[in-house]
Design a protein around this motif. Structure first.
Motif, mmCIF file in Angstrom:
data_model
loop_
_atom_site.group_PDB
_atom_site.id
_atom_site.type_symbol
_atom_site.label_atom_id
_atom_site.label_comp_id
_atom_site.label_asym_id
_atom_site.label_seq_id
_atom_site.Cartn_x
_atom_site.Cartn_y
_atom_site.Cartn_z
ATOM 1 N N GLU A 28 31.820 40.463 33.368
ATOM 2 C CA GLU A 28 33.185 40.652 33.854
ATOM 3 C C GLU A 28 33.700 39.329 34.408
ATOM 4 O O GLU A 28 32.958 38.568 35.043
ATOM 5 N N THR A 29 34.973 39.044 34.180
ATOM 6 C CA THR A 29 35.567 37.806 34.679
ATOM 7 C C THR A 29 36.880 38.093 35.386
ATOM 8 O O THR A 29 37.531 39.111 35.133
ATOM 9 N N CYS A 30 37.262 37.181 36.264
ATOM 10 C CA CYS A 30 38.567 37.254 36.909
ATOM 11 C C CYS A 30 39.639 37.070 35.842
ATOM 12 O O CYS A 30 39.591 36.134 35.047
ATOM 13 N N GLU A 31 40.623 37.954 35.821
ATOM 14 C CA GLU A 31 41.655 37.902 34.790
ATOM 15 C C GLU A 31 42.751 36.897 35.101
ATOM 16 O O GLU A 31 43.677 36.731 34.312
ATOM 17 N N LEU A 32 42.613 36.187 36.226
ATOM 18 C CA LEU A 32 43.558 35.131 36.550
ATOM 19 C C LEU A 32 42.978 33.752 36.265
ATOM 20 O O LEU A 32 43.659 32.901 35.696
ATOM 21 N N CYS A 33 41.718 33.518 36.666
ATOM 22 C CA CYS A 33 41.145 32.178 36.518
ATOM 23 C C CYS A 33 39.923 32.128 35.605
ATOM 24 O O CYS A 33 39.442 31.045 35.287
ATOM 25 N N GLY A 34 39.403 33.282 35.188
ATOM 26 C CA GLY A 34 38.263 33.309 34.284
ATOM 27 C C GLY A 34 36.905 33.177 34.942
ATOM 28 O O GLY A 34 35.878 33.159 34.262
ATOM 29 N N THR A 35 36.851 33.116 36.270
ATOM 30 C CA THR A 35 35.582 33.011 36.975
ATOM 31 C C THR A 35 34.776 34.302 36.821
ATOM 32 O O THR A 35 35.334 35.391 36.974
ATOM 33 N N PRO A 36 33.477 34.212 36.528
ATOM 34 C CA PRO A 36 32.649 35.427 36.466
ATOM 35 C C PRO A 36 32.654 36.159 37.812
ATOM 36 O O PRO A 36 32.643 35.536 38.878
ATOM 37 N N VAL A 37 32.708 37.480 37.750
ATOM 38 C CA VAL A 37 32.704 38.287 38.966
ATOM 39 C C VAL A 37 31.664 39.383 38.841
ATOM 40 O O VAL A 37 31.321 39.813 37.734
ATOM 41 N N ARG A 38 31.152 39.817 39.976
ATOM 42 C CA ARG A 38 30.201 40.919 39.983
ATOM 43 C C ARG A 38 30.926 42.215 39.669
ATOM 44 O O ARG A 38 32.030 42.461 40.139
ATOM 45 N N GLU A 39 30.256 43.071 38.914
ATOM 46 C CA GLU A 39 30.858 44.344 38.539
ATOM 47 C C GLU A 39 31.165 45.199 39.750
ATOM 48 O O GLU A 39 32.179 45.898 39.808
ATOM 49 N N ASP A 40 30.292 45.152 40.762
ATOM 50 C CA ASP A 40 30.448 46.020 41.919
ATOM 51 C C ASP A 40 31.003 45.307 43.137
ATOM 52 O O ASP A 40 31.016 45.861 44.226
ATOM 53 N N GLY A 41 31.469 44.044 42.963
ATOM 54 C CA GLY A 41 31.891 43.319 44.144
ATOM 55 C C GLY A 41 33.193 42.564 44.004
ATOM 56 O O GLY A 41 33.512 41.748 44.862
#
Length: 220
Positions: A28-41
């Motif tokens: 999963e990634t941030c839809e603004l900057c593309g940074t990977p994000v935790r699914e639950d966080g």
């Protein structure tokens, strides 16, 4: 991945796959900057023009938590859970609202300037027509209603077996999480044992997180 649209037309909001189907193998990634994000966080934003939920990293979400940011294209979904034990809903509330199931949530759509009432079903989030006078009579005078932030928070209602109706102010994204979970687990006419167990667990979590309406919030 684009988040679920905050609307319904019988088939459920667009993008509910993140809550209803197998998780995709990709990160999963941030839809603004593309940074990977935790699914639950990670956080969610509401994109008001498309009425959709958008995944955001903490840094991007903080940009829209600032004072004055609530008037732009994106609005950060808060993380507050409130209840008002001193003012429970009347036992006749559910009959007046005419919701066909025991769970529903209500949020104010800023663009339409009206309340939207939705409830989970096997088809997804289903919209219920709500007369403005009924809304004002049942929910309007409540202290939680006065605190409700348009587009990003909802009043989550559940009718208990004894006839009383519980009401919590919650982030809008958890309501769509509930819709997705019910759509995935629903079986038969009444949802089935697994769906009922998931619903019970969901509301136990909400009740654990919900704090009483703060006095200072009512004065602001």
């Amino acid at each position: 991945m684009t988040g679920p649209r905050l609307t319904a037309h019988g088939q459920g909001p667009r993008g509910l796959r993140r809550f209803t189907g197998p998780r995709p193998p990709r990160q999963e990634t941030c839809e603004l900057c593309g940074t990977p994000v935790r699914e639950d966080g990670h956080r969610h934003l509401v994109e008001t023009e498309r009425r959709a939920l958008v995944c955001a990293c903490t840094a991007c979400a903080l940009l829209f938590d600032r004072p004055g940011a609530a008037t732009g294209r994106f609005r950060a979904v808060p993380d507050r859970y409130l209840t008002d034990p001193d003012r429970p809903l009347d036992e006749s509330a559910w009959e007046l609202l005419q919701i066909p199931v025991g769970v529903a949530f209500f949020f104010r759509n800023a663009a339409l300037d009206r309340l939207v009432a939705l409830y989970p079903s096997p088809a997804g989030a289903t919209e219920s027509e709500l007369d403005p006078e009924t809304w004002q009579r049942v929910l309007g005078p409540g202290r939680l209603s006065a605190l409700l932030r348009p587009d990003v928070e909802a009043l989550l209602l559940r009718r208990q077996e004894d006839g009383r109706t519980d009401c919590h102010l919650v982030p809008i994204d958890i309501c769509y999480e509930l819709v997705g979970r019910m759509r995935l687990l629903w079986q038969g006419f009444d949802g089935g044992a697994e769906a009922r167990a998931a619903l019970r667990e969901f509301f136990e979590q909400v009740e654990r997180r919900a704090g009483a309406v703060p006095t200072e919030a009512l004065r602001s």
